[in-house]
Enzyme design. Structure first.
Site, PDB file in Angstrom:
ATOM      1  N   ASN A 251       0.866  -1.176   0.000  1.00  0.00           N
ATOM      2  CA  ASN A 251       0.000   0.000   0.000  1.00  0.00           C
ATOM      3  C   ASN A 251       0.905   1.230   0.000  1.00  0.00           C
ATOM      4  O   ASN A 251       1.495   1.572   1.016  1.00  0.00           O
ATOM      5  CB  ASN A 251      -0.882  -0.048   1.266  1.00  0.00           C
ATOM      6  CG  ASN A 251      -1.705   1.217   1.448  1.00  0.00           C
ATOM      7  OD1 ASN A 251      -1.790   2.060   0.544  1.00  0.00           O
ATOM      8  ND2 ASN A 251      -2.317   1.352   2.612  1.00  0.00           N
ATOM      9  N   TRP A 252       0.990   1.861  -1.162  1.00  0.00           N
ATOM     10  CA  TRP A 252       1.908   3.006  -1.291  1.00  0.00           C
ATOM     11  C   TRP A 252       1.357   4.256  -0.612  1.00  0.00           C
ATOM     12  O   TRP A 252       2.070   5.240  -0.471  1.00  0.00           O
ATOM     13  CB  TRP A 252       2.173   3.313  -2.768  1.00  0.00           C
ATOM     14  CG  TRP A 252       2.878   2.233  -3.533  1.00  0.00           C
ATOM     15  CD1 TRP A 252       3.245   0.987  -3.072  1.00  0.00           C
ATOM     16  CD2 TRP A 252       3.314   2.295  -4.897  1.00  0.00           C
ATOM     17  NE1 TRP A 252       3.867   0.284  -4.075  1.00  0.00           N
ATOM     18  CE2 TRP A 252       3.927   1.058  -5.203  1.00  0.00           C
ATOM     19  CE3 TRP A 252       3.230   3.272  -5.889  1.00  0.00           C
ATOM     20  CZ2 TRP A 252       4.454   0.777  -6.464  1.00  0.00           C
ATOM     21  CZ3 TRP A 252       3.760   2.996  -7.146  1.00  0.00           C
ATOM     22  CH2 TRP A 252       4.365   1.763  -7.425  1.00  0.00           C
ATOM     23  N   LYS A 253       0.088   4.243  -0.263  1.00  0.00           N
ATOM     24  CA  LYS A 253      -0.561   5.425   0.330  1.00  0.00           C
ATOM     25  C   LYS A 253      -0.340   6.637  -0.596  1.00  0.00           C
ATOM     26  O   LYS A 253      -0.305   6.467  -1.809  1.00  0.00           O
ATOM     27  CB  LYS A 253      -0.050   5.650   1.757  1.00  0.00           C
ATOM     28  CG  LYS A 253      -0.187   4.362   2.599  1.00  0.00           C
ATOM     29  CD  LYS A 253       0.057   4.556   4.056  1.00  0.00           C
ATOM     30  CE  LYS A 253      -0.094   3.215   4.765  1.00  0.00           C
ATOM     31  NZ  LYS A 253       0.081   3.300   6.207  1.00  0.00           N
TER      32      LYS A 253
ATOM     33  N   HIS B 265      -9.353   1.127   5.194  1.00  0.00           N
ATOM     34  CA  HIS B 265      -8.063   1.299   5.866  1.00  0.00           C
ATOM     35  C   HIS B 265      -8.252   2.230   7.076  1.00  0.00           C
ATOM     36  O   HIS B 265      -9.031   3.169   7.017  1.00  0.00           O
ATOM     37  CB  HIS B 265      -7.040   1.873   4.890  1.00  0.00           C
ATOM     38  CG  HIS B 265      -5.657   1.860   5.438  1.00  0.00           C
ATOM     39  ND1 HIS B 265      -5.205   2.817   6.328  1.00  0.00           N
ATOM     40  CD2 HIS B 265      -4.638   0.980   5.273  1.00  0.00           C
ATOM     41  CE1 HIS B 265      -3.960   2.521   6.667  1.00  0.00           C
ATOM     42  NE2 HIS B 265      -3.587   1.415   6.042  1.00  0.00           N
TER      43      HIS B 265
ATOM     44  N   GLU C  31      -6.575   4.591   8.153  1.00  0.00           N
ATOM     45  CA  GLU C  31      -6.361   6.017   7.872  1.00  0.00           C
ATOM     46  C   GLU C  31      -7.617   6.634   7.283  1.00  0.00           C
ATOM     47  O   GLU C  31      -7.930   7.800   7.519  1.00  0.00           O
ATOM     48  CB  GLU C  31      -5.147   6.196   6.943  1.00  0.00           C
ATOM     49  CG  GLU C  31      -3.851   5.983   7.717  1.00  0.00           C
ATOM     50  CD  GLU C  31      -2.706   5.434   6.891  1.00  0.00           C
ATOM     51  OE1 GLU C  31      -2.755   5.489   5.657  1.00  0.00           O
ATOM     52  OE2 GLU C  31      -1.747   4.930   7.518  1.00  0.00           O
TER      53      GLU C  31
ATOM     54  N   GLU D  64      -5.042  -4.997  10.900  1.00  0.00           N
ATOM     55  CA  GLU D  64      -4.003  -3.971  11.047  1.00  0.00           C
ATOM     56  C   GLU D  64      -4.239  -3.197  12.339  1.00  0.00           C
ATOM     57  O   GLU D  64      -5.021  -2.239  12.349  1.00  0.00           O
ATOM     58  CB  GLU D  64      -4.050  -2.992   9.870  1.00  0.00           C
ATOM     59  CG  GLU D  64      -3.842  -3.624   8.520  1.00  0.00           C
ATOM     60  CD  GLU D  64      -3.308  -2.612   7.530  1.00  0.00           C
ATOM     61  OE1 GLU D  64      -2.184  -2.796   7.055  1.00  0.00           O
ATOM     62  OE2 GLU D  64      -4.009  -1.620   7.243  1.00  0.00           O
TER      63      GLU D  64
ATOM     64  N   GLY E 142       2.824   2.307  10.727  1.00  0.00           N
ATOM     65  CA  GLY E 142       3.750   3.424  10.544  1.00  0.00           C
ATOM     66  C   GLY E 142       4.514   3.799  11.804  1.00  0.00           C
ATOM     67  O   GLY E 142       5.171   4.830  11.851  1.00  0.00           O
TER      68      GLY E 142
ATOM     69  N   SER F 152       3.729  -2.089  10.255  1.00  0.00           N
ATOM     70  CA  SER F 152       5.194  -2.146  10.417  1.00  0.00           C
ATOM     71  C   SER F 152       5.788  -3.502  10.051  1.00  0.00           C
ATOM     72  O   SER F 152       6.714  -3.975  10.710  1.00  0.00           O
ATOM     73  CB  SER F 152       5.599  -1.735  11.837  1.00  0.00           C
ATOM     74  OG  SER F 152       5.208  -0.392  12.085  1.00  0.00           O
TER      75      SER F 152
ATOM     76  N   GLY G 279       2.931  -1.095   4.246  1.00  0.00           N
ATOM     77  CA  GLY G 279       2.943   0.323   3.910  1.00  0.00           C
ATOM     78  C   GLY G 279       4.351   0.778   3.604  1.00  0.00           C
ATOM     79  O   GLY G 279       4.877   0.568   2.504  1.00  0.00           O
ATOM     80  N   GLY G 280       5.007   1.366   4.592  1.00  0.00           N
ATOM     81  CA  GLY G 280       6.330   1.979   4.413  1.00  0.00           C
ATOM     82  C   GLY G 280       7.329   1.115   3.667  1.00  0.00           C
ATOM     83  O   GLY G 280       8.009   1.593   2.755  1.00  0.00           O
TER      84      GLY G 280
HETATM   85  P1  PGA Z   1       3.055   0.323   7.593  1.00  0.00           P
HETATM   86  O1  PGA Z   1       1.562   0.499   7.041  1.00  0.00           O
HETATM   87  O2  PGA Z   1       3.607  -0.940   7.006  1.00  0.00           O
HETATM   88  O3  PGA Z   1       3.793   1.555   7.134  1.00  0.00           O
HETATM   89  O4  PGA Z   1       2.959   0.252   9.091  1.00  0.00           O
HETATM   90  C1  PGA Z   1       0.719  -0.598   6.925  1.00  0.00           C
HETATM   91  C2  PGA Z   1      -0.614  -0.169   6.359  1.00  0.00           C
HETATM   92  O5  PGA Z   1      -1.095   0.908   6.724  1.00  0.00           O
HETATM   93  O6  PGA Z   1      -1.222  -0.896   5.540  1.00  0.00           O
END
Ligand code: PGA
Length: 257
Positions: free
Chosen positions: A13-15, A101, A103, A173, A179, A219, A240-241
């Site tokens: 997930n590149w966000k 998600h 977020e 998650e 993050g 993470s 994500g990251g």
């Molecule tokens: P992260 O994000 O790997 O940066 O913690 C995961 C996600 O939000 O899907």
């Protein structure tokens, strides 16, 4: 009866990251790094921002890496300024759409009801939803993790039949792990994944519960991926990251083989 062996799905997930040229450079490098992975055991997907989907789709032609979107609206078309619909994403070649998600729940007013509506749209357009659920730190500390996650799962799946749900992907998650560099332990992840699978068994039936893929997210990094992915009910990772670096994402995918 022996438990069914589920494939692993590692999705990036590149966000809100990467311009189109940056995204293309990332997938070019990634394709080379994962070319030799056994695609029948581990499936890969990337979820770039909407703007890059078309270019990334073209770059992925002939590769086993699938395309995913990060969100979609629940209506197919209409006066919804700034929104993108599921049929539009299907048309671009998306196989998956991330729905709910944390977020989006936290910053954009997403509720269990809108997650359910978006999931309906994704399925209706012929794509697979990746439905995200997870508790906040305050909820975990108040011992409400399973209650919150089960409410989110039930809300997202409301009105769906077993045959539909069997093909869905869920992503557990924990919000406190996203993050933050603070990963759930493999035991914490397994406990919630198992609880979700048992809930699916109660809502539907055992066979359906055994077929649903349940990813872990929060993470996930090359050095913790194999341990998390080694848990019996952890069927992949939503990254994500670490998905923004081809080498890290490929290393995580290798942890799933
Ligand atoms: P992260 O994000 O790997 O940066 O913690 C995961 C996600 O939000 O899907």
């Amino acid at each position: 009866m022996a438990a069914q062996v589920r494939r692993k799905l590692i999705a990036g997930n590149w966000k809100m990251n990467k311009t189109i040229p940056e995204g293309l450079a990332l997938v070019r490098e990634l394709k080379g790094l994962v070319a030799s992975l056994p695609g029948e055991r581990v499936e890969l997907a990337v979820a770039p921002p909407f703007l890059s989907l078309q270019a990334v789709a073209k770059e992925l032609e002939g590769s086993f890496v699938k395309l995913a979107a990060q969100n979609c609206h629940w209506e197919a078309s209409g006066a919804y300024t700034g929104e993108v619909s599921a049929p539009m994403l299907k048309d671009l070649g998306c196989a998956y759409v991330i729905v709910g998600h944390s977020e989006r729940r936290q910053y954009f007013g997403e509720t269990d009801e809108t997650v359910n509506k978006r999931t309906r749209a994704v399925v209706g357009a012929g794509m697979t939803p990746i439905i995200c659920v997870g508790e906040t730190l305050a909820e975990r500390e108040a011992n409400r993790t399973l209650e919150v996650v089960e409410r989110q799962v039930a809300g997202a799946l409301k009105g769906f039949q077993a045959a539909e749900v069997a093909g869905f992907v869920l992503a557990y998650e924990p919000v406190w792990a996203i993050g933050t560099g603070r990963t759930a332990t493999s035991a914490q992840a397994q406990e919630v994944h198992r609880a979700i699978r048992e809930q699916l068994g109660r809502l539907y039936d055992r066979g359906t519960a055994e077929r649903v893929l349940i990813q872990y997210g929060g993470s996930v990094k090359p050095d913790n991926a194999a341990e998390l992915l080694g848990q019996p009910d952890v069927d992949g990772a939503l990254v994500g990251g670490a998905s923004l670096k081809a080498g890290d994402f490929a290393a995580i995918a290798k942890g799933g083989v």
